[in-house]
Design a protein around this motif. Structure first.
Motif, PDB file in Angstrom:
ATOM      1  N   VAL A  62       0.905  -1.254  -0.113  1.00 31.28           N
ATOM      2  CA  VAL A  62       0.150  -0.026  -0.074  1.00 31.28           C
ATOM      3  C   VAL A  62       0.760   1.172  -0.187  1.00 31.28           C
ATOM      4  O   VAL A  62       1.766   1.603   0.807  1.00 31.28           O
ATOM      5  N   LEU A  63       0.855   2.001  -1.057  1.00 27.59           N
ATOM      6  CA  LEU A  63       1.524   3.310  -1.192  1.00 27.59           C
ATOM      7  C   LEU A  63       0.758   4.476  -1.155  1.00 27.59           C
ATOM      8  O   LEU A  63      -0.548   4.350  -1.579  1.00 27.59           O
ATOM      9  N   CYS A  64       1.098   5.699  -0.879  1.00 28.23           N
ATOM     10  CA  CYS A  64       0.432   6.800  -0.840  1.00 28.23           C
ATOM     11  C   CYS A  64       1.056   7.795  -1.724  1.00 28.23           C
ATOM     12  O   CYS A  64       2.407   7.991  -1.953  1.00 28.23           O
ATOM     13  N   SER A  65       0.255   8.339  -2.818  1.00 24.30           N
ATOM     14  CA  SER A  65       0.866   9.206  -3.822  1.00 24.30           C
ATOM     15  C   SER A  65       0.138  10.445  -3.593  1.00 24.30           C
ATOM     16  O   SER A  65      -1.127  10.674  -3.789  1.00 24.30           O
ATOM     17  N   ALA A  66       0.777  11.516  -3.220  1.00 24.34           N
ATOM     18  CA  ALA A  66       0.245  12.817  -3.126  1.00 24.34           C
ATOM     19  C   ALA A  66       1.208  13.942  -3.739  1.00 24.34           C
ATOM     20  O   ALA A  66       2.418  13.772  -3.571  1.00 24.34           O
ATOM     21  N   ARG A  67       0.482  15.077  -3.905  1.00 23.23           N
ATOM     22  CA  ARG A  67       1.207  16.239  -4.345  1.00 23.23           C
ATOM     23  C   ARG A  67       1.103  17.418  -3.209  1.00 23.23           C
ATOM     24  O   ARG A  67       0.136  17.770  -2.787  1.00 23.23           O
ATOM     25  N   MET A  68       2.188  17.826  -2.773  1.00 26.30           N
ATOM     26  CA  MET A  68       2.401  18.527  -1.506  1.00 26.30           C
ATOM     27  C   MET A  68       2.016  20.031  -1.930  1.00 26.30           C
ATOM     28  O   MET A  68       1.447  20.695  -1.150  1.00 26.30           O
ATOM     29  N   HIS A  69       2.345  20.351  -3.101  1.00 17.42           N
ATOM     30  CA  HIS A  69       2.243  21.744  -3.616  1.00 17.42           C
ATOM     31  C   HIS A  69       2.129  21.503  -5.183  1.00 17.42           C
ATOM     32  O   HIS A  69       2.965  20.924  -5.722  1.00 17.42           O
ATOM     33  N   ARG A  70       1.537  22.434  -5.563  1.00 11.72           N
ATOM     34  CA  ARG A  70       1.394  22.490  -7.249  1.00 11.72           C
ATOM     35  C   ARG A  70       2.429  22.473  -8.031  1.00 11.72           C
ATOM     36  O   ARG A  70       2.827  21.850  -8.872  1.00 11.72           O
ATOM     37  N   SER A  71       3.572  23.310  -7.497  1.00 12.85           N
ATOM     38  CA  SER A  71       4.985  23.361  -8.282  1.00 12.85           C
ATOM     39  C   SER A  71       5.890  22.306  -8.023  1.00 12.85           C
ATOM     40  O   SER A  71       6.387  21.980  -8.810  1.00 12.85           O
ATOM     41  N   LEU A  72       5.406  21.354  -7.168  1.00 21.07           N
ATOM     42  CA  LEU A  72       6.225  20.125  -6.898  1.00 21.07           C
ATOM     43  C   LEU A  72       5.465  18.950  -7.499  1.00 21.07           C
ATOM     44  O   LEU A  72       4.271  18.777  -7.806  1.00 21.07           O
ATOM     45  N   GLY A  73       6.464  17.760  -7.806  1.00 21.27           N
ATOM     46  CA  GLY A  73       5.698  16.480  -8.416  1.00 21.27           C
ATOM     47  C   GLY A  73       5.005  15.697  -7.349  1.00 21.27           C
ATOM     48  O   GLY A  73       5.051  16.097  -6.139  1.00 21.27           O
ATOM     49  N   LEU A  74       4.705  14.741  -7.587  1.00 22.65           N
ATOM     50  CA  LEU A  74       3.931  13.748  -6.885  1.00 22.65           C
ATOM     51  C   LEU A  74       4.983  12.999  -5.744  1.00 22.65           C
ATOM     52  O   LEU A  74       6.302  12.907  -6.017  1.00 22.65           O
ATOM     53  N   PHE A  75       4.543  13.037  -4.641  1.00 26.72           N
ATOM     54  CA  PHE A  75       5.394  12.550  -3.601  1.00 26.72           C
ATOM     55  C   PHE A  75       4.680  11.130  -3.005  1.00 26.72           C
ATOM     56  O   PHE A  75       3.721  11.128  -2.912  1.00 26.72           O
ATOM     57  N   THR A  76       5.657  10.037  -3.164  1.00 31.35           N
ATOM     58  CA  THR A  76       4.938   8.769  -3.175  1.00 31.35           C
ATOM     59  C   THR A  76       5.712   8.035  -1.960  1.00 31.35           C
ATOM     60  O   THR A  76       7.055   8.249  -1.882  1.00 31.35           O
ATOM     61  N   SER A  77       4.909   7.431  -0.960  1.00 30.99           N
ATOM     62  CA  SER A  77       5.628   6.959   0.232  1.00 30.99           C
ATOM     63  C   SER A  77       5.019   5.718   0.546  1.00 30.99           C
ATOM     64  O   SER A  77       3.539   5.510   0.425  1.00 30.99           O
ATOM     65  N   ASN A  78       5.248   5.043   1.237  1.00 28.86           N
ATOM     66  CA  ASN A  78       4.736   3.728   1.771  1.00 28.86           C
ATOM     67  C   ASN A  78       3.789   3.917   2.897  1.00 28.86           C
ATOM     68  O   ASN A  78       3.830   5.148   3.455  1.00 28.86           O
ATOM     69  N   VAL A  79       2.697   3.191   3.262  1.00 30.89           N
ATOM     70  CA  VAL A  79       1.986   3.377   4.233  1.00 30.89           C
ATOM     71  C   VAL A  79       1.799   2.361   5.366  1.00 30.89           C
ATOM     72  O   VAL A  79       1.302   1.316   5.168  1.00 30.89           O
ATOM     73  N   PRO A  80       2.536   2.592   6.477  1.00 29.72           N
ATOM     74  CA  PRO A  80       2.557   1.644   7.490  1.00 29.72           C
ATOM     75  C   PRO A  80       1.198   1.729   8.172  1.00 29.72           C
ATOM     76  O   PRO A  80       0.835   2.633   8.550  1.00 29.72           O
ATOM     77  N   GLY A  81       1.154   0.316   8.808  1.00 30.73           N
ATOM     78  CA  GLY A  81      -0.174   0.370   9.766  1.00 30.73           C
ATOM     79  C   GLY A  81      -1.594   0.593   9.012  1.00 30.73           C
ATOM     80  O   GLY A  81      -2.539   0.539   9.711  1.00 30.73           O
TER      81      GLY A  81
END
Length: 177
Positions: A62-81
């Motif tokens: 299970v991964l999380c893909s989020a955009r932190m800011h419009r100018s930044l690309g997508l941030f992908t991280s694992n989802v523990p728990g």
């Protein structure tokens, strides 16, 4: 004279046994017993009962893909728990059969399916993996956006262990307007 009575008793017993075992109900009983024996052997081979003979595991990430800011690309991280569930349709049952697991620190999970599902030859068609809950703390993603469920596919077989994978379930960040 005694031997005549014994012979007569034995003849009557033989006639009675022939009558009982030649009736249709006896044939059905013996056929039913044979079917029951065959079913019992299938059940044993599938891993039911006291002695566990097979293991069926479902894995995934299970991964999380989020955009932190419009100018930044997508941030992908694992989802523990994260709480995940494998839901499988079963023949003869109206409800789904569920098995649960949690993702580890790397966002990976392994769910051990209950033995009554081991004999199902159509697990890939009958089962899905669904993300039920993500931790509120430390995750930018929620269950509103992204892929919340996947079908499973067989990834390996050997030594009475079958492993299926759900692949990667990617959750997204809910955009607020």
């Amino acid at each position: 004279m005694a031997w005549k009575q014994e012979l007569q008793s034995a003849s009557m017993l033989m006639a009675f046994l022939l009558f009982v075992f030649s009736t249709p109900s006896a044939a059905v009983m013996s056929e039913g017993a044979a079917m029951q024996l065959a079913h019992a052997e299938l059940v044993r081979a599938a891993g039911y009962g006291d002695e566990r003979l097979s293991i069926v595991l479902v894995t995934g990430t299970v991964l999380c893909s989020a955009r932190m800011h419009r100018s930044l690309g997508l941030f992908t991280s694992n989802v523990p728990g994260a709480k995940v569930a494998v839901a499988c349709k079963t023949e003869g049952r109206r409800n789904l059969s569920w098995a649960y697991g949690l993702t580890d620190d790397d966002g990976e999970f392994i769910v051990d399916l209950p033995s009554h599902l081991h004999a199902n030859p159509k697990l890939e068609e009958d089962c899905i993996v669904r993300v039920l809950r993500v931790p509120k703390k430390g995750s930018f993603c929620d269950l509103v956006a992204g892929v919340r469920s996947n079908h499973i596919t067989l990834s390996s077989v050997g030594e009475s262990i079958r492993v299926y994978t759900a692949g990667t379930l990617i959750l997204g960040h809910r955009t607020r307007s």
